[in-house]
Design a protein around this motif. Structure first.
Motif, PDB file in Angstrom:
ATOM      1  N   SER A  85       0.847  -1.190   0.000  1.00  0.00           N
ATOM      2  CA  SER A  85       0.000   0.000   0.000  1.00  0.00           C
ATOM      3  C   SER A  85       0.885   1.244   0.000  1.00  0.00           C
ATOM      4  O   SER A  85       1.895   1.298   0.712  1.00  0.00           O
ATOM      5  CB  SER A  85      -0.919   0.005   1.226  1.00  0.00           C
ATOM      6  OG  SER A  85      -1.815  -1.087   1.176  1.00  0.00           O
ATOM      7  N   THR A  87       1.262   5.447   0.255  1.00  0.00           N
ATOM      8  CA  THR A  87       0.898   6.846   0.487  1.00  0.00           C
ATOM      9  C   THR A  87       2.198   7.644   0.507  1.00  0.00           C
ATOM     10  O   THR A  87       3.254   7.127   0.890  1.00  0.00           O
ATOM     11  CB  THR A  87       0.141   7.063   1.810  1.00  0.00           C
ATOM     12  OG1 THR A  87       0.967   6.644   2.906  1.00  0.00           O
ATOM     13  CG2 THR A  87      -1.162   6.287   1.829  1.00  0.00           C
ATOM     14  N   GLN A 113      -0.405   9.551  -8.932  1.00  0.00           N
ATOM     15  CA  GLN A 113      -0.963   9.248  -7.620  1.00  0.00           C
ATOM     16  C   GLN A 113      -1.060  10.478  -6.718  1.00  0.00           C
ATOM     17  O   GLN A 113      -1.687  10.416  -5.663  1.00  0.00           O
ATOM     18  CB  GLN A 113      -0.116   8.172  -6.943  1.00  0.00           C
ATOM     19  CG  GLN A 113      -0.026   6.893  -7.768  1.00  0.00           C
ATOM     20  CD  GLN A 113       0.827   5.838  -7.108  1.00  0.00           C
ATOM     21  OE1 GLN A 113       0.498   5.329  -6.037  1.00  0.00           O
ATOM     22  NE2 GLN A 113       1.933   5.486  -7.739  1.00  0.00           N
ATOM     23  N   HIS A 168      -2.350  11.033  -1.191  1.00  0.00           N
ATOM     24  CA  HIS A 168      -2.724  10.081  -2.236  1.00  0.00           C
ATOM     25  C   HIS A 168      -4.031  10.554  -2.850  1.00  0.00           C
ATOM     26  O   HIS A 168      -4.921  11.036  -2.158  1.00  0.00           O
ATOM     27  CB  HIS A 168      -2.887   8.669  -1.686  1.00  0.00           C
ATOM     28  CG  HIS A 168      -3.807   8.581  -0.496  1.00  0.00           C
ATOM     29  ND1 HIS A 168      -5.180   8.572  -0.601  1.00  0.00           N
ATOM     30  CD2 HIS A 168      -3.535   8.515   0.824  1.00  0.00           C
ATOM     31  CE1 HIS A 168      -5.712   8.488   0.593  1.00  0.00           C
ATOM     32  NE2 HIS A 168      -4.743   8.465   1.490  1.00  0.00           N
ATOM     33  N   ASP A 169      -4.116  10.428  -4.159  1.00  0.00           N
ATOM     34  CA  ASP A 169      -5.345  10.798  -4.853  1.00  0.00           C
ATOM     35  C   ASP A 169      -6.362   9.670  -4.846  1.00  0.00           C
ATOM     36  O   ASP A 169      -7.564   9.906  -4.926  1.00  0.00           O
ATOM     37  CB  ASP A 169      -5.047  11.190  -6.308  1.00  0.00           C
ATOM     38  CG  ASP A 169      -4.334  12.534  -6.407  1.00  0.00           C
ATOM     39  OD1 ASP A 169      -4.235  13.238  -5.383  1.00  0.00           O
ATOM     40  OD2 ASP A 169      -3.861  12.869  -7.511  1.00  0.00           O
ATOM     41  N   GLU A 171      -7.793   6.204  -2.894  1.00  0.00           N
ATOM     42  CA  GLU A 171      -7.793   5.401  -1.675  1.00  0.00           C
ATOM     43  C   GLU A 171      -7.286   3.991  -1.986  1.00  0.00           C
ATOM     44  O   GLU A 171      -7.525   3.444  -3.054  1.00  0.00           O
ATOM     45  CB  GLU A 171      -9.204   5.316  -1.094  1.00  0.00           C
ATOM     46  CG  GLU A 171      -9.747   6.644  -0.587  1.00  0.00           C
ATOM     47  CD  GLU A 171      -9.065   7.104   0.701  1.00  0.00           C
ATOM     48  OE1 GLU A 171      -8.460   6.228   1.377  1.00  0.00           O
ATOM     49  OE2 GLU A 171      -9.140   8.296   1.018  1.00  0.00           O
ATOM     50  N   ASN A 172      -6.577   3.418  -1.034  1.00  0.00           N
ATOM     51  CA  ASN A 172      -6.119   2.028  -1.137  1.00  0.00           C
ATOM     52  C   ASN A 172      -5.204   1.789  -2.337  1.00  0.00           C
ATOM     53  O   ASN A 172      -5.197   0.690  -2.914  1.00  0.00           O
ATOM     54  CB  ASN A 172      -7.310   1.066  -1.197  1.00  0.00           C
ATOM     55  CG  ASN A 172      -8.242   1.229  -0.010  1.00  0.00           C
ATOM     56  OD1 ASN A 172      -7.792   1.330   1.125  1.00  0.00           O
ATOM     57  ND2 ASN A 172      -9.536   1.277  -0.273  1.00  0.00           N
TER      58      ASN A 172
END
Length: 310
Positions: A85, A87, A113, A168-169, A171-172
């Motif tokens: 993941s 960020t 991102q 982050h643009d 999610e996840n």
């Protein structure tokens, strides 16, 4: 000297973080390289046992630098994959305010991102690409740029401060990394595997891609990645990078590859390896008629017909 793994460096990349999640990384010397190409070339020349590089992210799809290196040159094979993941933090030299930032840098895969965040918070900042996110942090440390998008963990390593975190643009968002080595026998199937190949068409004709995909569809094989890459032979000349569910030892996958080898100009096998997104017990059941037993029974029936025993 311990066996070594090359990885996209310098120290402090998301690649290094993902690599250290592999148990075997603790028994290897981990050597950073300045680019995906140089890391993979280290495997080709025997300088490293394997290389660990990013290959796909959930925002922009395949990492072209990695795909192109696997498509061209001496063949290599994928043995493992890791999902991480992602960020970002905006890293700056101590004392830098958001209003001071005129230039930002990161790996090109990071830009999609953080694009919306950048537009909302630093609309006038100039973007410059770096060889990796950690290399961007190093360039900020050296005064080349005002800020870098990188992992928050890279701040202390390069004497920087995280001005903003959790950027982050999507999610996840995740990035997929692969462990690549020299060709050898694939590991035994786990029941939750993935097979990667590159396909070249014999010629460009209507329905050509459909013919390639049909080899998978008729055998109930789901595709998880399909990306075209230019071959360099001129406009309109492409090969296709494909990730498919299953292992080359599965009858349905082996037959699909046999069919592709028959109709394609070239097929490059990139490996069969365990999936990182599911465990064997969580894999969706196969479609009717696509299990190994059903393929074996069908082949036995044909053999009996040939012998007049039907």
């Amino acid at each position: 000297m311990p066996a070594s793994y090359a990885y996209l460096g310098p120290e402090g990349t998301f690649t290094e973080v993902a690599l250290r999640t592999l148990p075997e990384a603790a028994t290897r010397e981990l050597i950073p390289y300045v680019s995906v190409q140089s890391a993979l070339d280290a495997v080709r020349t025997g300088e490293a046992e394997a290389a660990f590089v990013p290959i796909e992210n959930s925002v922009e799809g395949g990492i072209t630098a990695t795909l192109d290196e696997l498509v061209a040159g001496e063949p290599l094979m994928i043995y493992r994959e890791v999902l991480l993941s992602i960020t970002f933090a905006l890293l700056v030299r101590p004392g830098t305010a958001l209003s001071d930032i005129k230039t930002v840098t990161a790996h090109p895969a990071a830009q999609p991102q953080v694009r919306n965040w950048l537009r909302a918070n630093l609309p006038d900042a100039t973007w410059e690409s770096a060889a990796s996110n950690a290399d961007g942090a190093r360039l900020v440390q050296e005064g080349r740029y005002d800020a870098a998008f990188a992992g928050e963990f890279a701040a202390a390593r390069y004497g920087l401060e995280p001005l903003e975190i959790g950027i982050h643009d999507a999610e996840n968002a995740q990035t997929r990394f692969v462990l690549v080595g020299r060709p050898a026998r694939p590991a035994a199937p786990t029941g939750a595997d993935k097979t990667s190949v590159v396909l070249w068409q014999r010629d460009d004709h209507p329905g050509g891609l459909r013919d390639l995909l049909g080899e998978f569809a008729t055998r109930g094989i789901n595709l998880m990645l399909l990306q075209s890459r230019p071959t360099g032979a001129g406009i309109g000349n492409y090969c296709f990078c494909i990730d498919a569910e299953g292992h080359i030892s599965d009858r349905r996958v082996a037959e699909a590859l046999t069919g592709l080898k028959r109709i394609c100009l070239q097929v490059r096998f990139l490996g069969s390896y365990p999936r990182a997104d599911v465990k064997p017990g969580d894999v969706e059941p196969l479609l009717p008629g696509t299990s190994d037993d059903e393929f074996a029974a069908a082949a036995d029936w044909v053999a009996r017909c040939q012998d007049g025993r039907f």
